[in-house]
Enzyme design. Structure first.
Site, PDB file in Angstrom:
ATOM      1  N   TYR A  52       0.839  -1.201   0.000  1.00 25.14           N
ATOM      2  CA  TYR A  52       0.000   0.000   0.000  1.00 25.14           C
ATOM      3  C   TYR A  52       0.869   1.245   0.000  1.00 25.14           C
ATOM      4  O   TYR A  52       1.610   1.499   0.952  1.00 25.14           O
ATOM      5  CB  TYR A  52      -0.954   0.046   1.211  1.00 25.14           C
ATOM      6  CG  TYR A  52      -1.958  -1.090   1.269  1.00 25.14           C
ATOM      7  CD1 TYR A  52      -2.232  -1.890   0.158  1.00 25.14           C
ATOM      8  CD2 TYR A  52      -2.652  -1.376   2.437  1.00 25.14           C
ATOM      9  CE1 TYR A  52      -3.149  -2.934   0.218  1.00 25.14           C
ATOM     10  CE2 TYR A  52      -3.575  -2.412   2.506  1.00 25.14           C
ATOM     11  CZ  TYR A  52      -3.809  -3.192   1.386  1.00 25.14           C
ATOM     12  OH  TYR A  52      -4.712  -4.220   1.458  1.00 25.14           O
ATOM     13  N   GLY A 200     -13.811  -5.133   2.011  1.00 20.24           N
ATOM     14  CA  GLY A 200     -14.857  -4.624   1.122  1.00 20.24           C
ATOM     15  C   GLY A 200     -16.254  -4.778   1.680  1.00 20.24           C
ATOM     16  O   GLY A 200     -17.207  -4.982   0.926  1.00 20.24           O
ATOM     17  N   PRO A 201     -16.448  -4.656   3.002  1.00 16.59           N
ATOM     18  CA  PRO A 201     -17.778  -4.925   3.562  1.00 16.59           C
ATOM     19  C   PRO A 201     -18.856  -3.978   3.054  1.00 16.59           C
ATOM     20  O   PRO A 201     -20.003  -4.378   2.912  1.00 16.59           O
ATOM     21  CB  PRO A 201     -17.576  -4.758   5.072  1.00 16.59           C
ATOM     22  CG  PRO A 201     -16.373  -3.892   5.205  1.00 16.59           C
ATOM     23  CD  PRO A 201     -15.483  -4.245   4.053  1.00 16.59           C
ATOM     24  N   GLY A 205     -18.514   1.710  -0.758  1.00 19.28           N
ATOM     25  CA  GLY A 205     -19.545   2.729  -0.534  1.00 19.28           C
ATOM     26  C   GLY A 205     -20.903   2.348  -1.116  1.00 19.28           C
ATOM     27  O   GLY A 205     -21.909   3.003  -0.854  1.00 19.28           O
ATOM     28  N   THR A 208     -23.937   1.633   1.435  1.00 23.59           N
ATOM     29  CA  THR A 208     -24.119   2.732   2.399  1.00 23.59           C
ATOM     30  C   THR A 208     -25.313   3.560   1.925  1.00 23.59           C
ATOM     31  O   THR A 208     -25.844   3.331   0.829  1.00 23.59           O
ATOM     32  CB  THR A 208     -22.882   3.671   2.460  1.00 23.59           C
ATOM     33  OG1 THR A 208     -22.801   4.401   1.224  1.00 23.59           O
ATOM     34  CG2 THR A 208     -21.598   2.923   2.692  1.00 23.59           C
TER      35      THR A 208
END
Ligand SMILES: NC(=O)c1ccc[n+]([C@@H]2O[C@H](COP(=O)([O-])OP(=O)(O)OC[C@H]3O[C@@H](n4cnc5c(N)ncnc54)[C@H](OP(=O)(O)O)[C@@H]3O)[C@@H](O)[C@H]2O)c1
Length: 302
Positions: A52, A200-201, A205, A208
């Protein structure tokens, strides 16, 4: 806030909500505000990887841990297997013993810590010398440089090999109501006393309250088996039952998940996601998942 914990076979106690650090802003003040707020509200798992931002994400976390004296408040998980250099964007897959034994030292230096709580192979293929990789992780565990290891993979054949031939604690996989492919594997994973770290729950976005803008901005070509229009339709229907973030979290907590690793690029997003968790942490799964198609992995099956 009281966050519940889940224990893995090596005795690591993960907060049910973790912080995906890949999405942290590069700005140190803002990133440290998110990390500080996460810890203050009961999150104890920080997920990063050497790749990352080519080590800068680990450095950001390391600086925070040192300045705020928070090392003992969190479990730190990092990942290895991608050999990168600072000159170009070339990334070479390297799961060799030497690479793993050398890389851990670099990650520990950037994170300014003496050991990792969790070290994961950042991918993996059937063609790798998997036993050599497993041996490297076992060496690090015996030497006290890591407390536990795992893999990050969405390849059923690779997952199956590691379940049978290694002592992994966890498998990190994209898992949420839309991408429900891991359902194919959850029973087998649980039988091996292994748990999932759900990445990636909120599907970047989509799951949401902001799903409509996120569809336009990030999923204009659709995703998985859904066209853009199908996505919008199904999400608006599912959102009428209960907030999508609550439904996806409650769905995940009813699987062998150690931690729901949510990314947040602002303090507000973290706050919102934690507030949704607070609503559902002790409740049974609702039936919102049934609005979504059953999706199976198609590749890397054997
Ligand atoms: N192969 C691997 O091992 C792998 C791969 C991917 C991720 N991961 C790990 O898993 C973590 C989570 O993955 P992810 O980023 O895919 O997961 P995610 O939690 O589904 O997505 C995070 C993104 O969703 C948006 N978001 C989050 N909360 C929101 C809210 N309340 N309202 C609106 N938007 C919201 C933000 O996008 P914006 O920033 O655009 O606003 C945020 O950056 C990563 O940080 C990383 O640690 C691992």
């Amino acid at each position: 806030m009281l966050v519940n914990f889940r224990r893995t076979r090596s005795g690591l106690e993960f907060s049910e909500i973790g912080l995906g650090c890949m999405n942290l802003p590069e700005n140190y003040q803002l990133a440290s505000e998110i990390m500080d707020s996460a810890i203050n509200q009961g999150i104890n798992y920080f997920d990063t990887a050497d790749l990352y931002n080519k080590g800068k994400n680990e450095e950001l976390i390391g600086k925070f841990l040192k300045e705020h004296h928070k090392r003992n408040d969190v479990l730190i998980g990092s990942k290895v297997g991608n050999e990168f250099n600072f000159e170009d964007d070339d990334v070479k897959w390297n799961p060799s013993r030497n690479h793993i034994l050398n890389s851990v030292k670099e990650s520990l230096r950037r994170l300014k810590i003496d050991y990792l709580d969790l070290y994961m192979l950042h991918g993996g293929t059937m063609e790798d010398d998997k036993d050599e990789t497993i041996d490297a992780f076992n060496t690090l565990k015996n030497d006290g440089l890591i407390r536990a290891y795992g893999i990050s993979s969405i390849r059923p054949n690779v997952i199956s090999y590691y379940l049978k031939h290694s002592d992994i604690d966890v498998i990190m996989m994209q898992f949420n109501m839309l991408d429900n492919r891991p359902e194919m594997l959850t029973d087998t994973i649980a039988e091996h006393d292994v748990k999932i770290l759900a990445r990636g729950p909120v599907m970047k976005g989509l799951l949401t309250d902001h799903y409509s803008e996120v569809v336009d901005k990030k999923f204009s070509k659709g995703i998985l088996d859904y066209s853009k229009d199908e996505l919008t339709q199904i999400l608006s229907k599912a959102a009428m039952d209960s907030p999508l973030t609550e439904s996806t979290m409650s769905y995940l907590l009813n699987h062998p998940v150690a931690s729901i690793v949510c990314g947040a690029s602002s303090p507000d997003q973290l706050q919102t996601n934690l507030a949704h968790y607070e609503q559902i942490k002790n409740s049974a799964a609702n039936s919102t998942r049934d609005y979504f198609k059953n999706i199976d992995y198609q590749d890397h099956l054997s």
